[in-house]
Design a protein around this motif. Structure first.
Motif, PDB file in Angstrom:
ATOM      1  N   VAL A  39     137.357  23.822  -2.547  1.00  0.00           N
ATOM      2  CA  VAL A  39     138.246  22.674  -2.733  1.00  0.00           C
ATOM      3  C   VAL A  39     139.442  23.061  -3.605  1.00  0.00           C
ATOM      4  O   VAL A  39     140.591  22.714  -3.288  1.00  0.00           O
ATOM      5  N   THR A  40     139.184  23.795  -4.673  1.00  0.00           N
ATOM      6  CA  THR A  40     140.272  24.196  -5.574  1.00  0.00           C
ATOM      7  C   THR A  40     141.325  25.020  -4.829  1.00  0.00           C
ATOM      8  O   THR A  40     142.535  24.791  -4.968  1.00  0.00           O
ATOM      9  N   THR A  41     140.869  25.975  -4.027  1.00  0.00           N
ATOM     10  CA  THR A  41     141.815  26.787  -3.251  1.00  0.00           C
ATOM     11  C   THR A  41     142.580  25.938  -2.249  1.00  0.00           C
ATOM     12  O   THR A  41     143.799  26.071  -2.085  1.00  0.00           O
ATOM     13  N   ALA A  42     141.859  25.057  -1.540  1.00  0.00           N
ATOM     14  CA  ALA A  42     142.522  24.205  -0.546  1.00  0.00           C
ATOM     15  C   ALA A  42     143.574  23.314  -1.189  1.00  0.00           C
ATOM     16  O   ALA A  42     144.674  23.137  -0.645  1.00  0.00           O
ATOM     17  N   HIS A  43     143.260  22.781  -2.360  1.00  0.00           N
ATOM     18  CA  HIS A  43     144.225  21.919  -3.051  1.00  0.00           C
ATOM     19  C   HIS A  43     145.399  22.713  -3.623  1.00  0.00           C
ATOM     20  O   HIS A  43     146.568  22.376  -3.383  1.00  0.00           O
ATOM     21  N   ASP A  44     145.089  23.763  -4.363  1.00  0.00           N
ATOM     22  CA  ASP A  44     146.135  24.471  -5.102  1.00  0.00           C
ATOM     23  C   ASP A  44     146.998  25.364  -4.225  1.00  0.00           C
ATOM     24  O   ASP A  44     148.203  25.513  -4.464  1.00  0.00           O
ATOM     25  N   THR A  45     146.391  25.979  -3.205  1.00  0.00           N
ATOM     26  CA  THR A  45     147.122  26.924  -2.364  1.00  0.00           C
ATOM     27  C   THR A  45     147.737  26.262  -1.135  1.00  0.00           C
ATOM     28  O   THR A  45     148.846  26.616  -0.726  1.00  0.00           O
ATOM     29  N   TYR A  46     147.035  25.262  -0.582  1.00  0.00           N
ATOM     30  CA  TYR A  46     147.478  24.699   0.693  1.00  0.00           C
ATOM     31  C   TYR A  46     147.887  23.234   0.609  1.00  0.00           C
ATOM     32  O   TYR A  46     148.270  22.644   1.623  1.00  0.00           O
ATOM     33  N   GLY A  47     147.775  22.633  -0.552  1.00  0.00           N
ATOM     34  CA  GLY A  47     148.287  21.282  -0.735  1.00  0.00           C
ATOM     35  C   GLY A  47     147.510  20.184  -0.040  1.00  0.00           C
ATOM     36  O   GLY A  47     148.079  19.126   0.280  1.00  0.00           O
ATOM     37  N   THR A  48     146.228  20.414   0.174  1.00  0.00           N
ATOM     38  CA  THR A  48     145.419  19.404   0.865  1.00  0.00           C
ATOM     39  C   THR A  48     144.869  18.377  -0.129  1.00  0.00           C
ATOM     40  O   THR A  48     143.676  18.054  -0.114  1.00  0.00           O
ATOM     41  N   THR A  49     145.730  17.875  -0.958  1.00  0.00           N
ATOM     42  CA  THR A  49     145.312  16.927  -1.989  1.00  0.00           C
ATOM     43  C   THR A  49     145.170  15.529  -1.392  1.00  0.00           C
ATOM     44  O   THR A  49     145.751  15.214  -0.350  1.00  0.00           O
ATOM     45  N   PRO A  50     144.386  14.667  -2.045  1.00  0.00           N
ATOM     46  CA  PRO A  50     144.218  13.297  -1.542  1.00  0.00           C
ATOM     47  C   PRO A  50     145.560  12.612  -1.304  1.00  0.00           C
ATOM     48  O   PRO A  50     146.474  12.684  -2.128  1.00  0.00           O
ATOM     49  N   GLY A  51     145.676  11.989  -0.146  1.00  0.00           N
ATOM     50  CA  GLY A  51     146.913  11.320   0.221  1.00  0.00           C
ATOM     51  C   GLY A  51     147.804  12.126   1.140  1.00  0.00           C
ATOM     52  O   GLY A  51     148.713  11.573   1.774  1.00  0.00           O
ATOM     53  N   SER A  52     147.575  13.437   1.233  1.00  0.00           N
ATOM     54  CA  SER A  52     148.368  14.268   2.146  1.00  0.00           C
ATOM     55  C   SER A  52     147.858  14.093   3.574  1.00  0.00           C
ATOM     56  O   SER A  52     146.784  13.554   3.812  1.00  0.00           O
ATOM     57  N   ALA A  53     148.632  14.582   4.535  1.00  0.00           N
ATOM     58  CA  ALA A  53     148.273  14.398   5.940  1.00  0.00           C
ATOM     59  C   ALA A  53     146.966  15.081   6.302  1.00  0.00           C
ATOM     60  O   ALA A  53     146.235  14.629   7.185  1.00  0.00           O
ATOM     61  N   ASP A  54     146.686  16.190   5.641  1.00  0.00           N
ATOM     62  CA  ASP A  54     145.459  16.935   5.896  1.00  0.00           C
ATOM     63  C   ASP A  54     144.592  16.960   4.633  1.00  0.00           C
ATOM     64  O   ASP A  54     144.068  17.985   4.233  1.00  0.00           O
ATOM     65  N   GLU A  55     144.437  15.815   4.018  1.00  0.00           N
ATOM     66  CA  GLU A  55     143.806  15.708   2.706  1.00  0.00           C
ATOM     67  C   GLU A  55     142.348  16.163   2.711  1.00  0.00           C
ATOM     68  O   GLU A  55     141.610  15.989   3.687  1.00  0.00           O
TER      69      GLU A  55
END
Length: 340
Positions: A260-276
């Motif tokens: 999850v940390t990598t997905a959020h920090d590297t790819y921007g898949t944070t809550p609210g994004s299109a690919d959250e």
């Protein structure tokens, strides 16, 4: 076809046998000639149908057992959810006559009540070698290769087979398909929802055909692939919205937290994004926390009320409180993102 050209209520009237046994004040067990089907009759007089089926597998010669949950009335081009069981098998007490395991049965019935066609497929029995008994092969939690059904390849293909079945039999809306998985089945969901293949960091040119997914307590370690090594690196991230539910006492939490940390920090898949990627940690809960009973009822009752703080503070209720919160909030997540 399972129910050719007939609305669910007409199918029921055409198929009822004379043997009806009361299960509770709102449900009756009805015997079909081909399968057991439960009728859920709440105050709004729904007649959603639940039954055991067979589904063509993803490869020649393989047929998958399964269970279907159909809303009544059945809308044209309904939305759908594909459900994937964990490594201990799909059926309650390992008996298809009992229906699916309690978490699948609970979700399947609730999704039908929400107007979705829901399907669960048994990845195991249709592939069981003759050297193993039914019960041996239904519990693959500690089974090694090559006997084990691979959750990262074979079970992902089973998701595709279930989708083909839903399109063929129910003409489902292909833009409104959700995924739901538990443990090993959730691992298959993570792969099916990924933005890349397991062995390449290059994104797919098109998104997977699933609008959103919920994963309950998957294993997220190196076997999942996607370049992960010792809690570092890796490129896994979802191509479409995904909620990941994990108890803080689950042994798999560290690996999933790293993903999850990598997905959020590297790819921007944070809550609210299109690919959250929505990461939900449930305090004090362990693996398979949602097999807990709700309000002392171990049947397929979907929770409607989350725990208050006093209940969360009760150590004996940690799993039940986690189940109630995860189920209620995960249902809202799917309904908002699969159909919108």
């Amino acid at each position: 076809m399972l129910f050719p050209e007939l609305p669910a209520a007409d199918v029921l009237r055409a198929s009822l046998s004379s043997e009806i046994a009361m299960l509770n004040t709102h449900a009756y067990l009805v015997t079909f000639t081909a399968a057991l089907v439960w009728l859920s009759l709440p105050a709004d007089a729904r007649a959603d149908t639940y039954g055991n089926i067979t589904v063509p597998g993803p490869t020649a010669g393989v047929t998958l057992d399964g269970r279907i949950y159909v809303p009544d009335p059945l809308p044209a081009n309904p939305p759908a959810v594909i459900m994937m069981h964990g490594c201990s098998g799909m059926w309650y007490n390992d008996n298809p006559a009992n229906g699916a395991s309690r978490e699948i049965e609970r979700w399947g019935r609730e999704l039908a009540a929400q107007g979705y066609v829901a399907i669960a497929v048994d990845s195991y029995e249709g592939r069981r070698p003759t050297s193993m008994t039914y019960l041996q092969y239904q519990n693959q939690c500690y089974m090694g290769d090559p006997a084990r059904v691979n959750p990262y390849t074979t079970r992902v293909a089973d998701i595709g087979a279930a989708l083909d079945y839903l399109i063929e039999e129910f003409d489902v809306d292909t833009g409104a398909i959700g995924l739901l998985g538990w443990s090993q089945g959730a691992q298959a969901v993570l792969v099916a929802m990924a933005a890349t293949s397991r062995d390449s960091s290059t994104p797919y040119t098109t998104d997977p055909p699933y609008a959103a997914a919920v994963a309950f307590y998957p294993g997220c370690g190196s076997a999942l692939g996607f370049g992960y090594n010792d809690h570092t690196d890796g490129w896994w991230r979802p191509a479409n919205p995904l909620r990941l539910n994990m108890g803080t006492e689950d042994d798999f939490e560290d690996d999933c937290q790293a993903r999850v940390t990598t997905a959020h920090d590297t790819y921007g898949t944070t809550p609210g994004s299109a690919d959250e990627l929505l990461w939900v940690q449930l305090p004090g809960a362990g693996h398979t926390f949602d097999e807990a009973c709700y309000m002392q009822d171990c049947g397929p009752v979907f929770p409607t009320v989350e725990c208050i703080q006093d209940e969360w503070d009760n150590v004996t209720m940690k799993n039940q409180c986690a189940m109630r919160e995860a189920d209620i909030d995960s249902l809202d997540f799917l309904l908002a993102r699969v159909v919108g």
